[in-house]
Design a protein around this motif. Structure first.
Motif, PDB file in Angstrom:
ATOM      1  N   VAL A  68      75.161 -22.882 -10.573  1.00  0.00           N
ATOM      2  CA  VAL A  68      75.239 -24.254 -11.062  1.00  0.00           C
ATOM      3  C   VAL A  68      74.722 -25.213  -9.999  1.00  0.00           C
ATOM      4  O   VAL A  68      74.007 -26.172 -10.283  1.00  0.00           O
ATOM      5  CB  VAL A  68      76.691 -24.616 -11.470  1.00  0.00           C
ATOM      6  CG1 VAL A  68      76.800 -26.093 -11.795  1.00  0.00           C
ATOM      7  CG2 VAL A  68      77.136 -23.781 -12.658  1.00  0.00           C
ATOM      8  N   THR A  71      71.089 -25.427 -10.123  1.00  0.00           N
ATOM      9  CA  THR A  71      70.530 -26.234 -11.201  1.00  0.00           C
ATOM     10  C   THR A  71      70.521 -27.711 -10.845  1.00  0.00           C
ATOM     11  O   THR A  71      69.874 -28.510 -11.507  1.00  0.00           O
ATOM     12  CB  THR A  71      71.323 -26.091 -12.512  1.00  0.00           C
ATOM     13  OG1 THR A  71      72.622 -26.674 -12.327  1.00  0.00           O
ATOM     14  CG2 THR A  71      71.467 -24.658 -12.939  1.00  0.00           C
ATOM     15  N   GLY A  72      71.265 -28.070  -9.791  1.00  0.00           N
ATOM     16  CA  GLY A  72      71.266 -29.463  -9.365  1.00  0.00           C
ATOM     17  C   GLY A  72      72.454 -30.248  -9.868  1.00  0.00           C
ATOM     18  O   GLY A  72      72.487 -31.469  -9.774  1.00  0.00           O
ATOM     19  N   PHE A  73      73.461 -29.553 -10.415  1.00  0.00           N
ATOM     20  CA  PHE A  73      74.654 -30.253 -10.869  1.00  0.00           C
ATOM     21  C   PHE A  73      75.779 -30.017  -9.871  1.00  0.00           C
ATOM     22  O   PHE A  73      76.032 -28.888  -9.476  1.00  0.00           O
ATOM     23  CB  PHE A  73      75.066 -29.756 -12.262  1.00  0.00           C
ATOM     24  CG  PHE A  73      76.180 -30.548 -12.883  1.00  0.00           C
ATOM     25  CD1 PHE A  73      75.909 -31.662 -13.665  1.00  0.00           C
ATOM     26  CD2 PHE A  73      77.517 -30.182 -12.687  1.00  0.00           C
ATOM     27  CE1 PHE A  73      76.939 -32.400 -14.231  1.00  0.00           C
ATOM     28  CE2 PHE A  73      78.546 -30.919 -13.251  1.00  0.00           C
ATOM     29  CZ  PHE A  73      78.248 -32.024 -14.029  1.00  0.00           C
ATOM     30  N   GLY A 150      67.135 -24.961 -14.956  1.00  0.00           N
ATOM     31  CA  GLY A 150      68.193 -25.942 -15.118  1.00  0.00           C
ATOM     32  C   GLY A 150      69.363 -25.415 -15.936  1.00  0.00           C
ATOM     33  O   GLY A 150      70.025 -26.141 -16.648  1.00  0.00           O
TER      34      GLY A 150
END
Lengths: 276, 255
Positions: A68, A71-73, A150
């Motif tokens: 996660v 994904t950049g979150f 993503g």
């Protein structure tokens, strides 16, 4: 007569003590998760990705959190703290124990291996031979794909949570993946999933390299009977057996099968000695 | 060297298959999410697929997607025609979420313009109800206000408009109209709709709504008109079009 039967029973139980304990552990966790959904128990909510324990704190799969993150979150603090607890537990104490003591897929693949041996589909007839290091590439690939797409790439196809969800919320067509996994281990490659491909196993192998609980071998006691080799799912970790005393490292999942089958007291659970 | 190339080949192949599968399985534009869900794009990233929200839902509204659901596998969704969201005032599904995919802040109750820690389910934006007028009996002139009465925000999210029925000359149409800014997308209307296939149904907001754009201003509304006055004047460009037209030096060759 009855005494003799009892004695053999006890001997058999003793010979499988860790196996039985592991199955109780794995099935018990599954039961707690299922009970939360079916009967409203509150001991353990959620699943192997993230569990809400005693309605007090969370335990989160650090591998999922890593994906996660890729994904950049940025996840909530609850999830991150939960992941830190799990990671520290396996890294400092238990090593790769998740695979043989917690993971439900282990029961499926063990069944496949057991059948494989009974049906004499032996190692020589592996349809596909590939390196046990493949899992580390899968691990890396999963992180890269998470960043590119993503979406947490392994979580999309994760058979561990899929099995859990299937049992508790209904499989849909997901059972095909579990059957595919079973057949792969049964017919194609021995220990194919857990021992070659699963990135979670790779993750915990890498994380638990310097954990405290490890299996210790004493070469003085070893009679080279090779029984441990015949039961071990990660034979490459047993390379020191019969040659030198020391700790079993790397991909060992602390399942304890080798301890059970050893008649010479040459293998036992121990605490890692960092000095040597 | 040979094994390296072979390894790279398998890695590429594996990556391509896996990537495609993951990409297909994440596409989920048409899925209705639980209340308090962050934007779909972030939702698929954030959700750890643990199912805690599903377990928390007292009405069994929420389900976890399996492989055949055409949405990110393991993520929660609901089908209002089967079981709608009953809009629990304590919103039990949201606070249990460990990942931040369901965020209490998105549905926080506002007291005097300030957000509190309390949830306000009426602020949920799970989707928006859409009416197929051709299938809706009320638009035929037959009296039916099932959706209007099922709506938890009766009279605000769904209103009834009266129109004279020219066909009979002595009756009225009682037409339901969805107010999209109020509608939560709970789907109680879709669940209640009496037609064979629901004439009112919930779609994700980004599917069912359009957007005018910032450059249109409702001059007849004081608040909107104010936007015009708040606009900062853009600096005039120092070069005029004529300068550009006359700037032909680059076009000439030096020779």
């Amino acid at each position: 007569m009855i005494g003799k039967i009892c004695w053999t029973m006890i001997k058999r139980l003793k010979r499988n003590r860790f196996l039985i304990l592991r199955r109780i552990f794995q099935a018990g966790l599954l039961l707690l998760f299922a009970g939360a959904n079916w009967w409203g128990w509150t001991l353990l909510l959620g699943n192997y990705s993230s569990a809400y324990v005693l309605q007090l704190f969370y335990l989160t799969d650090p591998h999922a959190v890593l994906q996660v993150f890729a994904t950049g979150f940025i996840m909530s603090a609850d999830a991150l703290i939960g992941a830190a607890i799990v990671l520290l537990f396996y890294a400092l104490i238990a090593g790769r124990s998740f695979c043989s003591w917690v993971c439900p897929v282990n029961m499926i693949t063990d069944l496949a291996t057991c059948l494989r041996k009974r049906l004499k589909i032996t190692k020589k007839e592996n349809y596909l031979n590939f390196s046990r290091k493949t899992r580390y590439w899968v691990l890396g690939l999963g992180i890269i794909l998470s960043a590119v797409l993503g979406v947490a790439a392994f979580e999309v196809i994760n058979p561990i949570t899929m099995l859990h969800r299937g049992i508790i919320f209904g499989f849909g067509a997901g059972w095909t993946i579990i059957v595919a996994l079973f057949l792969f281990d049964l017919l194609v490659t021995e220990y194919g999933w857990c021992g070659h491909l699963c990135p979670l196993g790779a993750f915990y192998s890498a994380a638990g390299r310097f954990s405290l609980i490890k299996i210790k071998h004493s070469a003085e006691n070893c009679t080279l009977c090779m029984k441990c080799f015949s039961v071990c799912h990660e034979k490459q970790v047993l390379q020191i057996v019969g040659k030198e005393s020391g700790f079993i490292k790397r991909e060992c999942s602390n399942c304890g099968r080798c301890i059970e089958v050893c008649d010479d007291n040459a293998l036992k659970y121990s605490i890692y000695n960092y000095k040597n | 060297m040979k094994t390296m190339f072979r390894g790279a080949g398998f890695l590429g192949l594996g990556g391509a298959i896996w990537g495609n599968a993951a990409y297909k399985l994440k596409a989920s534009e048409l899925t209705l999410r639980p209340p308090g869900a962050v934007a779909e794009k972030d939702f698929v990233k954030a959700c750890v697929r643990c199912g805690t929200c599903v377990e928390a839902c007292p009405y069994n509204t929420l389900m976890l997607a399996t492989i055949d659901d055409h949405t990110a596998i393991g993520t929660p969704y609901f089908k209002p025609r089967n079981i709608p969201c009953y809009m629990c005032t304590d919103v039990p599904c949201v606070p249990v979420c460990p990942s931040g995919a369901l965020d209490l802040k998105t549905i926080a109750r506002e007291v005097g313009g300030k957000k509190t820690d309390e949830p306000d389910i009426n602020k949920a934006k799970m989707g928006v109800a859409v009416i197929d007028k051709d299938a809706c009996l009320a638009f035929w002139g037959i009296q039916c206000d099932a959706c209007y009465r099922a709506c938890p925000l009766m009279g605000t999210a769904i209103t009834i408009e009266f129109r004279r029925n020219e066909r009979t000359g002595k009756h009225a149409f009682l037409e339901p109209v969805v107010q999209r800014d109020v509608c939560t997308g709970c789907g109680l209307c879709e669940h209640a709709c009496i037609t064979e296939k629901a004439a009112i149904f919930v779609l994700p907001r980004n599917i069912a709504t359009g957007k005018v754009g910032e450059h249109y201003i409702k001059g007849w509304e004081r608040e909107d008109e104010q936007r015009l006055h708040n606009l900062k004047e853009k600096k005039e460009k120092e070069t005029s079009p004529e300068d550009v037209l006359n700037d032909w030096e680059d076009l000439l060759d030096d020779d």
